[in-house]
Design an enzyme around this catalytic site. Structure first.
Site, PDB file in Angstrom:
ATOM      1  N   GLU A 269       0.836  -1.208   0.000  1.00 25.79           N
ATOM      2  CA  GLU A 269       0.000   0.000   0.000  1.00 25.79           C
ATOM      3  C   GLU A 269       0.869   1.257   0.000  1.00 25.79           C
ATOM      4  O   GLU A 269       0.511   2.260  -0.614  1.00 25.79           O
ATOM      5  CB  GLU A 269      -0.963  -0.002   1.194  1.00 25.79           C
ATOM      6  CG  GLU A 269      -1.935  -1.195   1.234  1.00 25.79           C
ATOM      7  CD  GLU A 269      -2.735  -1.424  -0.044  1.00 25.79           C
ATOM      8  OE1 GLU A 269      -3.004  -0.439  -0.770  1.00 25.79           O
ATOM      9  OE2 GLU A 269      -3.077  -2.593  -0.349  1.00 25.79           O
ATOM     10  N   GLU A 298      -0.422  -0.790  -9.962  1.00 25.77           N
ATOM     11  CA  GLU A 298      -0.054  -2.082  -9.388  1.00 25.77           C
ATOM     12  C   GLU A 298       1.439  -2.369  -9.608  1.00 25.77           C
ATOM     13  O   GLU A 298       2.066  -3.054  -8.802  1.00 25.77           O
ATOM     14  CB  GLU A 298      -0.939  -3.176 -10.005  1.00 25.77           C
ATOM     15  CG  GLU A 298      -1.135  -4.418  -9.176  1.00 25.77           C
ATOM     16  CD  GLU A 298      -1.763  -4.219  -7.792  1.00 25.77           C
ATOM     17  OE1 GLU A 298      -2.309  -3.132  -7.495  1.00 25.77           O
ATOM     18  OE2 GLU A 298      -1.671  -5.151  -6.986  1.00 25.77           O
TER      19      GLU A 298
HETATM   20 ZN   LIG Z   1      -2.545  -2.995  -5.088  1.00 27.28          ZN
END
Ligand SMILES: [Zn+2]
Length: 505
Positions: A269, A298
């Site tokens: 995160e 991502e």
């Molecule tokens: Zn993620």
């Protein structure tokens, strides 16, 4: 610029300021989601719904549409950031106009019926039939949607893939997943049995949650998570949310019997968060602030989680700190035991719990099924059976029930088809980014430094600062110095795991 273009620009600026302001209530509402007193919810949800409809009116209203049309016609005169922004806004507006309103509203009701209530029931009972009629309608709608939105170059599933990651198509993903299939599956079959068992200290002990939090706070310093701009909270599923580049909030989830979970969720995160923190200030007041796409986002979280966070160099520096916090629990554990533990690979049922090596197979399975939905070979009637067959074929597992199988992820049941492939693509981008970064400095040496400063500075310069002011492919190609090439990802995984497992590539 003519007077009418200037006027359109003023209107556009005023309305986009207003549109951006709507981010604040939704951002705050999501942050307090799990701490909300239960009785407050119905009233609050009605207010949020009202705000959503105001936002929709603003974005589809005449003033905004006219301003965008005028600016679009004069796009050659605009600066590149605004031009790119206007082209994207125009494209989404045109796409929305192609969807029959009646169908759109009916579909919203299908989704509300499906998610969360029926999805959660199907998942917890492991009974796919609860949500099967919803999925049938969702597949049917998405097939129609792909027809409404098809273009000269994009047909069927391509339409959806392009929406989640601009520029990606079935052809490109086929090449990517084809490589995963031909190279990785046989490698995984050799690597998994060759691994040593994990040190018993991790399976047999409890790790105090307060101490875990203390270590994650320390990681915040390592990850340059500026206290003036960030907050760390707790939720069932960890996530990142932000309001501009000066307010980034992440959550984590702590398990007493799993030391690695909270640590790697935090690093993941924070990787998302660092991206948002490092978007250029110049973009803060435009619609081009914020990360550019699912896969690029991502790529940043997984770069820090896996490429950096699971490296030996990173832990050479930080393991002594962890060991100092868990003095008793880790007294017999050496650095190598820890590195081995955090990289241990195992075929499992659940994508979100998968290790770095087997993860792409979970995404491959979902990609093949989604592709079949558009080819007409995969339907709500056979998707569960096909899912289970693929888990047997690729991971050697017998799926025990739909909760650990076809209904484990909410994506399809929330109407998101075409999203999954971006998860694997992000990891593949990360591997190629690492390779490109290595040309500029010794990245592995930098992983062992006090903080990730050197790495973060490179990412800011090559990726983060651009926000969404360019297309994802343009940003990635600029950063890695050429087109996306999945071979880097395969090589990265094979190099890493052949060393860890002591096998040849
Ligand atoms: Zn993620």
């Amino acid at each position: 610029m003519t007077e009418s273009v200037k006027r359109a620009k003023r209107t556009y600026d005023k309305l986009t300021r207003r549109i951006r302001a709507f981010n604040l209530p939704f951002f705050l509402a999501s942050w307090e989601e799990e701490s909300l007193p239960p009785a407050a919810r119905p009233y609050r949800d009605k207010q949020l719904l009202e705000l959503s409809s105001m936002l929709y009116e603003l974005q589809t209203g005449k003033s905004f549409k006219n301003a965008v049309e005028v600016l679009y016609s004069a796009r050659d005169e605009l600066d590149p950031v605004l031009r790119h922004e206007i082209e994207n806004v125009k494209l989404s507006a045109d796409k929305l106009a192609k969807v029959p309103k009646k169908e759109y509203l009916a579909y919203q009701n299908v989704i509300l019926d499906s998610y969360p209530a029926k999805f959660v029931k199907a998942k917890t009972t492991g009974d796919f039939s609860v949500v099967k009629p919803c999925l049938e309608k969702i597949i049917a709608y998405n097939r129609k949607y792909a027809e409404w939105e098809q273009t000269e170059s994009l047909k069927g599933y391509d339409v959806l893939l392009d929406e989640y990651e601009k520029g990606m198509t079935v052809q490109k993903y086929d090449e990517f997943f084809g490589l995963i299939k031909s190279e990785l599956i046989p490698f995984i079959k050799r690597a998994l049995p060759a691994q040593k068992p994990v040190h018993p200290a991790f399976a047999s002990q409890k790790f105090d949650v307060e101490k875990q939090k203390q270590f994650c706070k320390y990681l915040g310093g390592v990850m340059l998570f500026d206290n003036d701009k960030t907050m760390m909270g707790e939720s069932e599923h960890p996530y990142t949310n932000n309001n501009g580049n000066c307010d980034v909030r992440i959550t984590d989830h702590y398990y007493e019997d799993d030391l690695a979970s909270a640590i790697f969720s935090a690093i993941h995160e924070m990787g998302h968060g660092l991206y948002e923190l490092q978007v250029s200030d110049d973009l803060q007041y435009t619609m081009s602030g914020g990360g550019v796409s699912m896969a690029v986002h991502e790529s940043q979280s997984r770069f820090f989680e896996n490429n950096v966070g699971r490296s030996r160099q990173f832990w050479q520096r930080h393991f002594p700190v962890l060991k100092d916090i868990f003095r008793e629990e880790l007294k017999d554990v050496e650095l190598d035991d820890f590195v081995h533990y955090i990289n241990h690979a195992k075929a499992g049922f659940v994508r979100t719990e998968a290790d770095e090596l087997t993860y792409p197979l979970h995404v491959l399975i979902r990609y093949e099924l989604e592709k079949g939905m558009f080819e007409g070979t995969v339907t709500a009637d056979n998707v569960e059976k096909l899912w289970n067959e693929k888990y047997k074929e690729y991971l050697g597992l017998d799926v025990p029930n739909a909760g650990k199988g076809v209904v484990q992820d909410m994506h399809w049941y929330g109407g998101n088809i075409g999203y999954f492939p971006t998860y694997a693509l992000g990891s593949a981008y990360a591997a190629q980014i690492l390779f490109a970064m290595q040309k500029d400095f010794d990245v592995y040496a930098a992983m062992g430094e006090e903080n990730v400063g050197k790495i973060a500075a490179w990412l800011k310069e090559h990726i983060h600062k651009y926000g969404s002011s360019k297309d994802p492919a343009e940003i990635i190609e600029g950063a890695v110095g050429g087109p996306f090439d999945p071979h880097y990802y395969i090589k990265y995984l094979k190099d890493k795991y052949s060393a860890l497992c002591g096998i040849s590539e």
